[in-house]
Design a protein around this motif. Sequence first.
Motif, short mmCIF file in Angstrom:
data_model
loop_
_atom_site.label_atom_id
_atom_site.label_comp_id
_atom_site.label_asym_id
_atom_site.label_seq_id
_atom_site.Cartn_x
_atom_site.Cartn_y
_atom_site.Cartn_z
N ILE A 317 0.63 -1.22 -0.02
CA ILE A 317 -0.04 -0.10 0.02
C ILE A 317 0.86 1.12 -0.03
O ILE A 317 0.61 2.08 -0.94
CB ILE A 317 -1.04 0.12 1.05
N LEU A 318 1.79 1.24 0.92
CA LEU A 318 2.63 2.55 0.94
C LEU A 318 3.43 2.76 -0.21
O LEU A 318 3.48 4.04 -0.73
CB LEU A 318 3.65 2.48 2.09
N PRO A 319 4.03 1.82 -0.82
CA PRO A 319 4.88 1.94 -2.14
C PRO A 319 4.10 2.43 -3.15
O PRO A 319 4.28 3.50 -3.85
CB PRO A 319 5.50 0.62 -2.31
N GLU A 320 2.74 1.91 -3.51
CA GLU A 320 1.85 2.27 -4.43
C GLU A 320 1.24 3.69 -4.32
O GLU A 320 1.21 4.37 -5.20
CB GLU A 320 0.80 1.15 -4.45
N ALA A 321 0.96 4.05 -2.82
CA ALA A 321 0.65 5.32 -2.61
C ALA A 321 1.59 6.51 -2.77
O ALA A 321 1.27 7.81 -3.20
CB ALA A 321 0.14 5.45 -1.29
N ILE A 322 2.84 6.13 -2.60
CA ILE A 322 3.80 7.04 -2.87
C ILE A 322 4.09 7.41 -4.34
O ILE A 322 4.22 8.51 -4.66
CB ILE A 322 5.29 6.72 -2.38
N ARG A 323 3.89 6.23 -4.96
CA ARG A 323 4.05 6.42 -6.71
C ARG A 323 2.70 7.14 -7.40
O ARG A 323 2.65 7.64 -8.27
CB ARG A 323 4.11 5.20 -7.21
N ASN A 324 1.52 6.87 -6.71
CA ASN A 324 0.33 7.49 -7.31
C ASN A 324 -0.42 8.17 -6.22
O ASN A 324 -1.05 7.53 -5.33
CB ASN A 324 -0.43 6.40 -7.85
N ALA A 325 -0.53 9.18 -6.43
CA ALA A 325 -1.17 10.35 -5.18
C ALA A 325 -2.67 9.75 -4.91
O ALA A 325 -3.34 10.02 -4.15
CB ALA A 325 -1.25 11.46 -5.66
N ASP A 326 -3.44 9.15 -6.17
CA ASP A 326 -5.04 8.87 -6.08
C ASP A 326 -5.07 7.42 -5.70
O ASP A 326 -6.21 6.82 -5.58
CB ASP A 326 -5.52 9.09 -7.21
N TYR A 327 -4.08 6.73 -5.24
CA TYR A 327 -3.94 5.11 -5.03
C TYR A 327 -4.72 4.92 -3.87
O TYR A 327 -5.77 4.16 -3.81
CB TYR A 327 -2.68 4.71 -4.68
N LEU A 343 -5.79 10.09 9.20
CA LEU A 343 -4.72 11.25 8.50
C LEU A 343 -5.07 11.06 6.96
O LEU A 343 -5.78 10.45 6.34
CB LEU A 343 -3.23 10.78 8.80
N ARG A 344 -4.81 12.70 6.31
CA ARG A 344 -4.74 12.86 4.95
C ARG A 344 -3.54 13.10 4.53
O ARG A 344 -3.22 14.18 4.27
CB ARG A 344 -5.81 14.09 5.03
N PRO A 345 -2.58 12.21 4.43
CA PRO A 345 -1.15 12.25 4.03
C PRO A 345 -1.03 12.77 2.76
O PRO A 345 -1.53 11.84 1.81
CB PRO A 345 -0.45 10.90 4.67
N ILE A 351 5.87 9.41 2.65
CA ILE A 351 7.31 8.72 2.80
C ILE A 351 7.68 8.55 4.13
O ILE A 351 8.31 7.73 4.78
CB ILE A 351 8.42 9.59 2.17
N LYS A 352 7.41 9.66 5.05
CA LYS A 352 7.83 9.51 6.52
C LYS A 352 7.30 8.45 7.03
O LYS A 352 7.89 7.78 8.21
CB LYS A 352 7.62 10.81 7.11
N ILE A 353 5.87 8.24 6.89
CA ILE A 353 5.22 7.06 7.44
C ILE A 353 5.60 5.93 7.14
O ILE A 353 5.80 4.82 8.05
CB ILE A 353 3.63 7.21 6.78
N LYS A 354 6.36 5.57 5.83
CA LYS A 354 7.02 4.32 5.68
C LYS A 354 8.36 4.04 6.26
O LYS A 354 8.53 3.17 6.68
CB LYS A 354 7.51 4.28 4.23
N GLU A 355 8.78 5.14 6.75
CA GLU A 355 10.18 4.87 7.46
C GLU A 355 9.97 4.55 8.99
O GLU A 355 10.70 4.05 9.70
CB GLU A 355 10.79 6.17 7.59
N HIS A 356 8.45 4.96 9.58
CA HIS A 356 8.11 4.52 10.95
C HIS A 356 6.68 4.12 10.55
O HIS A 356 5.87 4.01 11.43
CB HIS A 356 7.84 5.64 11.91
#
Length: 494
Positions: A317-327, A343-345, A351-356
């Motif tokens: 989910i996080l990788p796809e959301a970082i690549r596509n803002a509408d994912y 949240l509405r990141p 990217i910060k969420i992915k780190e933690h």
Amino acid sequence: MKKLSNINISYKSIRTANTILLLCLFFTVLMLAVVTASGKSVPALSEEQKENKLSVEIQKQLAQGVGEMNFPISAKKLYTQRKFKEIWLNPENGAKQTWDAMLMIDCVLQYGLNHNDFHPNELLYSTLHDILERPNTIAIESQARFDIILTDAMLTFVNYLHYGKFNPQFPPGKLDRYDLPVFSAINHLKASLAAKEFQQHILAAQPQATAYRNLQHQLYLYTGLYAGDCYEIPESDIRKVAMNMERLRWADSNEKYAIQINIPSFLLQFYHSGIIDSFKVIVGKPAAATPTAMTSIASFTIAPEKAVSAKIFTGKILPEAIRNADYLKQHHYLIYNDAGQLLRPNTPYLIKIKEHSHRYLAKQTYACGEPLGIAAFPFRSLSKISMHGVSKTSLFNRENRALSNGCIKIKDPARLAALLYASGHPQNKSVLNQAIAARQTRTFYLKDPIGVRITYLTCEVKDGELITYNDVYNLDKTLEAAMYGSVQPSLAKK
């Protein structure tokens, strides 16, 4: 003198001849009496002697195996409980119940059953009349056989009325081998024999659902009243009614169902307080068919969400959301922090969420590959399908609504939620209304579970008229072939 002597000899010869003739006549009469006696019936037995002899013969035949029986184990069990006393051939109790049983078996078409399942070649009115009126002319073996076969026919009638013949959960062999706690044909027949109204008690084995009673009355009109008045009823209509009565027998039990969802009519009906509220539904497409079932609803969730595993959250989910803002929006995902805040990141925040990622959680308003809408109603005993709302309400305008991946989508789920909750918690309606207005995720528990029956009925009777529905999963042909051995062309086209 010589001449006289000849006369005396002739007289003696004549007397001897007459004696021999009389003896011959005597033995002839005696033999005729014996022959005549041998052609007559045996002397009549007393009632006690007859009962004992008949019971012994019934026990003997059941031990040897009567053959050509539908429920041999059940019949033997019933006779064992009665110490093998006959059931139908006892004149002390009168013959009304016996004739009533014969009449019901003769009219099985009115109940959507097949006459060939009830020993039509043996259970003849003429045979019963001879047994009851002239028992000494009928061999005791034949009498015992008739009593046993009539018992088997009535056990068959009761079982088929209640469970149906082709019930996938309770086939005849299972009903014969095992004692089921819900309904026993043996106990029902015993209670019927002791009841004041024998026929009415037997027929009470049928489902009590309104839909079934309406179809049964319609079939009575088709096969009884209308046939007698020379109406021409299409055979396809008779078969369709009978098939759907069979399906309703599969779905019936002692539990009361407040909600019925019928797949071919794409309709949910909620029965409460003498009122019926109807809701349009979308069901599974043929490739992902919604199953028929008997289940219940114990709770429902407003603004439902489904938690996503940590592995899927971080790895997909996080990788796809970082690549596509509408994912996230496209796939109905929501992200929460460990404090439960929604949240509405944006992309940098993702990217910060992915780190933690261990501090965050993803939820999805999705099931069966479809949005859940404003409310979801989980079934207690069904894990693979659910019932919920839908975001695209225009789908309910379609005539054919077999469109989902198996789940049931309901139009106006908030109204159904309010009706369900009001029946048990009328004082807390404001809490529910607030949750709906704010789209606040919250689960509400019903005071008592609501029974749900998911059916597949391709016809029903409304206001005395037979209404037919499209056979969306093409199941009528299979059932018709099982019940009748052939398929009517008029049904095959549907």
